[in-house]
Design a protein around this motif. Structure first.
Motif, PDB file in Angstrom:
ATOM      1  N   MET A  32       0.831  -1.208   0.000  1.00 36.71           N
ATOM      2  CA  MET A  32       0.000   0.000   0.000  1.00 36.71           C
ATOM      3  C   MET A  32       0.865   1.258   0.000  1.00 36.71           C
ATOM      4  O   MET A  32       0.479   2.283  -0.568  1.00 36.71           O
ATOM      5  CB  MET A  32      -0.937   0.006   1.211  1.00 36.71           C
ATOM      6  CG  MET A  32      -2.083  -0.985   1.083  1.00 36.71           C
ATOM      7  SD  MET A  32      -3.082  -1.138   2.560  1.00 36.71           S
ATOM      8  CE  MET A  32      -3.577   0.522   2.859  1.00 36.71           C
ATOM      9  N   MET A  33       2.025   1.195   0.605  1.00 35.53           N
ATOM     10  CA  MET A  33       2.905   2.360   0.651  1.00 35.53           C
ATOM     11  C   MET A  33       3.658   2.537  -0.671  1.00 35.53           C
ATOM     12  O   MET A  33       3.946   3.660  -1.079  1.00 35.53           O
ATOM     13  CB  MET A  33       3.917   2.234   1.800  1.00 35.53           C
ATOM     14  CG  MET A  33       3.282   2.225   3.173  1.00 35.53           C
ATOM     15  SD  MET A  33       2.349   3.707   3.514  1.00 35.53           S
ATOM     16  CE  MET A  33       3.660   4.876   3.683  1.00 35.53           C
ATOM     17  N   THR A  34       4.005   1.453  -1.361  1.00 34.37           N
ATOM     18  CA  THR A  34       4.788   1.573  -2.593  1.00 34.37           C
ATOM     19  C   THR A  34       3.928   1.733  -3.836  1.00 34.37           C
ATOM     20  O   THR A  34       4.424   2.195  -4.858  1.00 34.37           O
ATOM     21  CB  THR A  34       5.696   0.351  -2.780  1.00 34.37           C
ATOM     22  OG1 THR A  34       4.885  -0.829  -2.810  1.00 34.37           O
ATOM     23  CG2 THR A  34       6.719   0.266  -1.667  1.00 34.37           C
ATOM     24  N   ALA A  35       2.662   1.390  -3.808  1.00 36.64           N
ATOM     25  CA  ALA A  35       1.807   1.474  -4.996  1.00 36.64           C
ATOM     26  C   ALA A  35       1.647   2.908  -5.506  1.00 36.64           C
ATOM     27  O   ALA A  35       1.734   3.133  -6.719  1.00 36.64           O
ATOM     28  CB  ALA A  35       0.457   0.834  -4.725  1.00 36.64           C
ATOM     29  N   PRO A  36       1.420   3.921  -4.671  1.00 39.44           N
ATOM     30  CA  PRO A  36       1.308   5.285  -5.223  1.00 39.44           C
ATOM     31  C   PRO A  36       2.605   5.796  -5.835  1.00 39.44           C
ATOM     32  O   PRO A  36       2.578   6.639  -6.720  1.00 39.44           O
ATOM     33  CB  PRO A  36       0.930   6.133  -4.007  1.00 39.44           C
ATOM     34  CG  PRO A  36       0.343   5.193  -3.035  1.00 39.44           C
ATOM     35  CD  PRO A  36       1.048   3.888  -3.271  1.00 39.44           C
ATOM     36  N   ILE A  37       3.735   5.285  -5.422  1.00 40.44           N
ATOM     37  CA  ILE A  37       5.016   5.727  -5.966  1.00 40.44           C
ATOM     38  C   ILE A  37       5.181   5.233  -7.403  1.00 40.44           C
ATOM     39  O   ILE A  37       5.805   5.881  -8.226  1.00 40.44           O
ATOM     40  CB  ILE A  37       6.168   5.222  -5.075  1.00 40.44           C
ATOM     41  CG1 ILE A  37       6.056   5.849  -3.691  1.00 40.44           C
ATOM     42  CG2 ILE A  37       7.522   5.529  -5.694  1.00 40.44           C
ATOM     43  CD1 ILE A  37       7.013   5.282  -2.685  1.00 40.44           C
TER      44      ILE A  37
END
Length: 137
Positions: A32-37
């Motif tokens: 969830m933290m790396t998906a927007p990046i």
């Protein structure tokens, strides 16, 4: 007795899923933290709201039919046109009435070279054409 099941007195055969759930929750948080990046922004010129819209009684000019055949030949309203002359022709059409431009309808043969289409689109962008559409047959 914690390790016996009922009256048989044997060990329990249940699996402890707490560590598995903990690992899955940590992985979920990481994803969830790396998906927007991983998303890439795309600049789009969206129409803006106008308090005074232009009058709609103006008749739009006839569309420009631009066709690219399989051999890479470009046709401007069914007449062969060299690729180098497209930008000047488009600029002339835009300068007639900047606020009421004709629609550029592009019809490309599926066997045509993509480089020719890219040059046509670059010419349209450099000539400040706003209304560009693709014809599907």
């Amino acid at each position: 007795m914690a390790f016996s099941s009922g009256s048989t007195g044997g060990p329990m055969a249940n699996i402890n899923v707490t560590p598995l759930v903990d690992v899955m929750l940590v992985l979920l948080i990481i994803f969830m933290m790396t998906a927007p990046i991983l998303s890439y922004p795309i600049d789009i010129d969206l129409p803006q709201r106008s308090l005074n819209p232009p009058p709609t009684t103006v008749e739009p000019p006839p569309p420009i039919r631009l066709r690219v055949d399989a051999s890479g030949q470009v046709f401007w309203n069914d007449s062969p046109t060299p690729l180098s002359a497209l930008r000047n022709m488009m600029e002339t059409e835009v300068q007639r009435d900047v606020n009421n431009q004709p629609t550029l309808e592009i019809d490309v043969n599926e066997d045509a070279d993509y480089g020719i289409l890219a040059k046509v689109l670059a010419s349209a962008k450099n000539a400040q054409m706003i209304k560009i559409g693709f014809v599907k047959k």
